[in-house]
Design an enzyme around this catalytic site. Structure first.
Site, mmCIF file in Angstrom:
data_model
loop_
_atom_site.group_PDB
_atom_site.id
_atom_site.type_symbol
_atom_site.label_atom_id
_atom_site.label_comp_id
_atom_site.label_asym_id
_atom_site.label_seq_id
_atom_site.Cartn_x
_atom_site.Cartn_y
_atom_site.Cartn_z
ATOM 1 N N ASP A 36 1.152 -7.417 0.678
ATOM 2 C CA ASP A 36 1.253 -5.981 0.441
ATOM 3 C C ASP A 36 -0.089 -5.512 -0.152
ATOM 4 O O ASP A 36 -0.888 -6.333 -0.620
ATOM 5 C CB ASP A 36 2.409 -5.736 -0.533
ATOM 6 N N PHE A 37 -0.326 -4.192 -0.137
ATOM 7 C CA PHE A 37 -1.587 -3.688 -0.684
ATOM 8 C C PHE A 37 -1.412 -3.159 -2.112
ATOM 9 O O PHE A 37 -1.800 -3.805 -3.075
ATOM 10 C CB PHE A 37 -2.179 -2.605 0.218
ATOM 11 N N ASP A 38 -0.787 -1.987 -2.266
ATOM 12 C CA ASP A 38 -0.652 -1.375 -3.592
ATOM 13 C C ASP A 38 0.214 -2.228 -4.507
ATOM 14 O O ASP A 38 1.362 -2.536 -4.187
ATOM 15 C CB ASP A 38 -0.047 0.016 -3.464
ATOM 16 N N ASP A 222 5.316 -6.416 -4.368
ATOM 17 C CA ASP A 222 5.486 -6.046 -5.774
ATOM 18 C C ASP A 222 6.648 -5.115 -6.064
ATOM 19 O O ASP A 222 6.998 -4.925 -7.227
ATOM 20 C CB ASP A 222 4.203 -5.390 -6.296
#
Length: 286
Positions: A36-38, A222
Site C-alpha cells: 500500500d502507499f499511504d 495499514d
C-alpha cells in the site's frame, strides 16, 4: 533505521506467516511483494497532496527489487499520482515496478511510464456535483475537505474540529449518496471514498499474483482499505500459495487494530516497513 543491513529479519507471529517468509527467502525470484502507499510507504499527513514516500522507501525498494520476482504498489490513489508522489519513475532497480492505482483499476508501468485506465463512470461526476450541498447540510464544517481522485471522490475529516465524530456523522449520508449513483464507499483513516464497484484491493492483488506467476506473496498495508487484500492473501494461502501479511501500524485507531490482529508481522509505520525491506535485502544477499 532504513539503511542497508541495519535491521534484523523479524519472525512472523503465525505459522502461516513463518511459512510464507520461508518460501520468500528460499525462492525470492518467484515472490511478489506488494505495498500500500499511504500509511505504508508514505507517512500519513493532513494534506494528501503533500504525501511523499518515506525518504528510505525508494532506495530500499530499489535494492530489493532485483532480488525478487516483482514489486508493486497497490493504492486507492490514481496510479500516476502515486507514482509521482512516491518518486518511483526512472529509478535504477525499479524498472519492472508497477503501480496499481484506484484499487487496481489503473496501472502505471515503470518500464514505459504509461498509464492504463478505463473511462470515468458518470456516477462520479454526479456525486461530485451533489457533495457540497450534502456536506453543508450535515454540518461537516470547514475542516472537512474533498479530494478529487478522478475515478473517485474522497471526503477527509482529519482536519475537522472533531475528526472521528465528523467521520461517523457523514458515514450514513455518504453511503446513501453513493448508492443512489451506483458507487460504493471505501472507508479508510478518517476518509470515506466514493468509487465505482467491481474492483477492490483483494481482486487486484489476486489478479496481480496470478499474472506475475508468483510462488509466494507479501502484502503490506495499514488500514481498513487493506482488509480485502488481506482476505485475498488468506484465500491464496488456503489454495497452497505461501504468503505474509504485514501491518504498518504507526499509531492506533482508524483500522490499524483490526489489521494488526490479522497480520503476521506488525511494524512501526513506514519507517518499520523500510526496515523490513532492508532486512529482507540483507537476508537475501548474505
Amino acid at each position: 533505521m532504513g539503511t542497508p543491513g541495519s535491521a534484523s529479519l523479524p519472525t512472523p507471529s503465525t505459522p502461516s506467516g513463518r511459512e510464507g517468509l520461508a518460501a520468500l527467502l528460499e525462492r525470492p525470484q518467484q515472490a511478489a511483494l506488494v505495498f500500500d502507499f499511504d500509511g505504508t510507504l508514505s507517512p500519513i499527513v493532513p494534506d494528501p497532496d503533500q504525501a511523499r514516500a518515506h525518504p528510505g522507501a525508494v532506495p530500499a525498494l530499489a535494492r530489493l527489487a532485483p532480488l525478487v520476482g516483482s514489486i508493486a504498489v497497490l493504492t486507492g490513489r490514481p496510479a500516476g499520482v502515486a507514482a509521482r508522489n512516491g518518486g518511483f519513475a526512472n529509478v535504477p532497480g525499479l524498472e519492472r515496478m508497477v503501480v496499481l492505482g484506484q484499487y487496481g483499476v489503473e496501472r502505471w508501468d515503470a518500464a514505459s511510464g504509461e498509464i492504463q485506465a478505463p473511462p470515468v463512470p458518470a456516477g462520479v461526476a454526479a456525486v461530485q456535483a451533489e457533495l457540497p450541498a450534502l456536506l453543508d447540510r450535515e454540518g461537516a464544517g470547514p475542516g472537512t475537505f474533498v479530494e478529487d481522485k478522478g475515478r473517485a471522490i474522497a471526503v477527509h475529516t482529519r482536519r475537522a474540529d472533531d475528526p472521528r465524530g465528523t467521520f461517523e456523522r457523514l458515514r450514513a449520508p455518504l453511503y446513501a449518496l453513493a448508492e443512489r449513483h451506483g458507487l460504493i464507499v471505501e472507508p479508510g483513516r478518517l476518509v470515506l471514498e466514493l468509487r465505482p464497484p467491481g474492483m477492490d484491493k483483494g481482486v487486484a492483488l489476486e489478479q496481480y499474483v496470478r499474472e506475475s506467476g508468483a510462488g509466494a506473496v507479501l502484502y503490506a498495508g495499514d488500514d481498513l482499505g487493506d482488509l480485502a487484500a488481506y482476505a485475498a492473501v488468506g484465500e491464496l494461502r488456503a489454495g497452497g500459495l505461501p504468503g505474509v501479511l504485514v501491518c504498518s501500524a504507526a499509531f492506533s485507531g482508524e483500522g490499524a487494530e483490526e489489521l494488526a490482529e490479522q497480520a503476521d508481522l506488525v511494524v512501526d509505520g513506514p519507517q518499520g516497513v523500510v526496515a523490513l525491506i532492508d532486512s529482507l535485502t540483507n537476508a537475501l544477499t548474505r
